[in-house]
Design a protein around this motif. Sequence first.
Motif, PDB file in Angstrom:
ATOM      1  N   LYS A  27       0.859  -1.189   0.000  1.00 53.57           N
ATOM      2  CA  LYS A  27       0.000   0.000   0.000  1.00 53.57           C
ATOM      3  C   LYS A  27       0.892   1.234   0.000  1.00 53.57           C
ATOM      4  CE  LYS A  27      -4.038  -2.088   0.846  1.00 53.57           C
ATOM      5  NZ  LYS A  27      -5.385  -1.866   1.088  1.00 53.57           N
ATOM      6  N   GLU A  28       0.263   2.349   0.033  1.00 49.34           N
ATOM      7  CA  GLU A  28       1.014   3.600  -0.045  1.00 49.34           C
ATOM      8  C   GLU A  28       1.950   3.783   1.152  1.00 49.34           C
ATOM      9  OE1 GLU A  28      -0.130   8.264   0.149  1.00 49.34           O
ATOM     10  OE2 GLU A  28      -1.382   6.968  -1.073  1.00 49.34           O
ATOM     11  N   ASN A  29       1.481   3.429   2.367  1.00 48.17           N
ATOM     12  CA  ASN A  29       2.264   3.694   3.572  1.00 48.17           C
ATOM     13  C   ASN A  29       3.059   2.496   4.079  1.00 48.17           C
ATOM     14  OD1 ASN A  29       1.002   6.098   3.375  1.00 48.17           O
ATOM     15  ND2 ASN A  29      -0.328   5.819   5.132  1.00 48.17           N
ATOM     16  N   TYR A  30       2.751   1.298   3.609  1.00 49.46           N
ATOM     17  CA  TYR A  30       3.417   0.130   4.176  1.00 49.46           C
ATOM     18  C   TYR A  30       3.503  -1.017   3.172  1.00 49.46           C
ATOM     19  CZ  TYR A  30      -1.206  -1.968   4.739  1.00 49.46           C
ATOM     20  OH  TYR A  30      -2.445  -2.492   4.513  1.00 49.46           O
ATOM     21  N   ARG A  31       4.324  -1.962   3.526  1.00 51.23           N
ATOM     22  CA  ARG A  31       4.479  -3.196   2.751  1.00 51.23           C
ATOM     23  C   ARG A  31       4.369  -4.355   3.748  1.00 51.23           C
ATOM     24  NH1 ARG A  31       9.726  -3.956  -0.728  1.00 51.23           N
ATOM     25  NH2 ARG A  31       8.555  -2.595  -2.093  1.00 51.23           N
ATOM     26  N   ARG A  32       3.563  -5.334   3.407  1.00 47.38           N
ATOM     27  CA  ARG A  32       3.351  -6.491   4.286  1.00 47.38           C
ATOM     28  C   ARG A  32       3.685  -7.768   3.522  1.00 47.38           C
ATOM     29  NH1 ARG A  32      -2.574  -8.595   5.885  1.00 47.38           N
ATOM     30  NH2 ARG A  32      -1.944 -10.652   6.567  1.00 47.38           N
ATOM     31  N   ARG A  33       4.567  -8.562   4.099  1.00 50.45           N
ATOM     32  CA  ARG A  33       4.913  -9.859   3.515  1.00 50.45           C
ATOM     33  C   ARG A  33       4.880 -10.902   4.628  1.00 50.45           C
ATOM     34  NH1 ARG A  33       9.843  -8.990  -0.743  1.00 50.45           N
ATOM     35  NH2 ARG A  33       8.709  -7.569  -2.081  1.00 50.45           N
ATOM     36  N   GLU A  34       4.109 -11.926   4.411  1.00 50.74           N
ATOM     37  CA  GLU A  34       4.022 -13.020   5.377  1.00 50.74           C
ATOM     38  C   GLU A  34       4.135 -14.338   4.633  1.00 50.74           C
ATOM     39  OE1 GLU A  34       0.838 -12.965   8.197  1.00 50.74           O
ATOM     40  OE2 GLU A  34       0.774 -10.790   8.217  1.00 50.74           O
ATOM     41  N   TYR A  35       4.870 -15.255   5.221  1.00 45.35           N
ATOM     42  CA  TYR A  35       5.039 -16.577   4.650  1.00 45.35           C
ATOM     43  C   TYR A  35       4.667 -17.593   5.722  1.00 45.35           C
ATOM     44  CZ  TYR A  35       7.880 -13.822   1.482  1.00 45.35           C
ATOM     45  OH  TYR A  35       8.321 -12.873   0.612  1.00 45.35           O
ATOM     46  N   ASN A  36       3.909 -18.579   5.338  1.00 46.94           N
ATOM     47  CA  ASN A  36       3.515 -19.616   6.275  1.00 46.94           C
ATOM     48  C   ASN A  36       3.559 -20.952   5.553  1.00 46.94           C
ATOM     49  OD1 ASN A  36       2.561 -21.014   8.465  1.00 46.94           O
ATOM     50  ND2 ASN A  36       0.449 -20.359   8.220  1.00 46.94           N
ATOM     51  N   TYR A  37       4.168 -21.925   6.193  1.00 39.92           N
ATOM     52  CA  TYR A  37       4.244 -23.266   5.629  1.00 39.92           C
ATOM     53  C   TYR A  37       3.875 -24.249   6.724  1.00 39.92           C
ATOM     54  CZ  TYR A  37       6.064 -27.525   3.577  1.00 39.92           C
ATOM     55  OH  TYR A  37       6.183 -28.796   3.086  1.00 39.92           O
ATOM     56  N   SER A  38       2.946 -25.137   6.432  1.00 38.05           N
ATOM     57  CA  SER A  38       2.581 -26.160   7.402  1.00 38.05           C
ATOM     58  C   SER A  38       2.390 -27.487   6.679  1.00 38.05           C
ATOM     59  CB  SER A  38       1.307 -25.771   8.150  1.00 38.05           C
ATOM     60  OG  SER A  38       0.225 -25.670   7.260  1.00 38.05           O
ATOM     61  N   SER A  39       2.764 -28.558   7.364  1.00 40.77           N
ATOM     62  CA  SER A  39       2.594 -29.882   6.790  1.00 40.77           C
ATOM     63  C   SER A  39       2.420 -30.894   7.909  1.00 40.77           C
ATOM     64  CB  SER A  39       3.792 -30.261   5.919  1.00 40.77           C
ATOM     65  OG  SER A  39       4.930 -30.444   6.722  1.00 40.77           O
ATOM     66  N   PHE A  40       1.806 -32.007   7.586  1.00 41.81           N
ATOM     67  CA  PHE A  40       1.706 -33.119   8.514  1.00 41.81           C
ATOM     68  C   PHE A  40       1.512 -34.391   7.718  1.00 41.81           C
ATOM     69  CE2 PHE A  40      -2.799 -32.241   7.930  1.00 41.81           C
ATOM     70  CZ  PHE A  40      -3.353 -33.512   7.868  1.00 41.81           C
ATOM     71  N   SER A  41       1.799 -35.497   8.363  1.00 43.73           N
ATOM     72  CA  SER A  41       1.550 -36.809   7.792  1.00 43.73           C
ATOM     73  C   SER A  41       1.236 -37.735   8.952  1.00 43.73           C
ATOM     74  CB  SER A  41       2.773 -37.308   7.027  1.00 43.73           C
ATOM     75  OG  SER A  41       2.516 -38.595   6.510  1.00 43.73           O
TER      76      SER A  41
END
Length: 154
Positions: free
Chosen positions: A97-111
């Motif tokens: 956006k004009e005032n900010y930058r947001r980056r999020e990464y999420n990884y989940s796994s199961f077996s």
Amino acid sequence: MRSLARREEQKPATRSMFSNFFSDIDRMFDDDMFLMPMHLSRLGNGNLPAANIRETDKEYSIEMAVPGMKRDDFNIEYDENMLTVSSEKEENINEEKENYRRREYNYSSFSRSFRLPEAVKADNIKAHYENGVLHIAVPKAEQANQRKKRINVD
């Protein structure tokens, strides 16, 4: 009746090196040292979903609590009496956006795997996902449905 005796002034107690040693030992026992392996095992199984397994006359029913998933996120396989439920989910959020930058990464796994008896109808296993719970129905084969029968000896 003078039972009171005059005492000498007491100096502040000086701590020896042993008092520090014993207070550290006491603190170690107060901090649930013996429960630590249980806490560590809970951390290791944090991504393993809880499962309920029921058996009726006609089928085995497995319910797994996996909220926040979609139907396409699951991979369910049956091979040599082993039912394996697994999932891998990756999320990337990039918002600028004009005032900010947001980056999020999420990884989940199961077996998670379940060993089933040999007497199941593998071709008729059904699964559906509803309200955060994965329901798997594993029908029993005909020979498993037969009741116990007493055989008379002639």
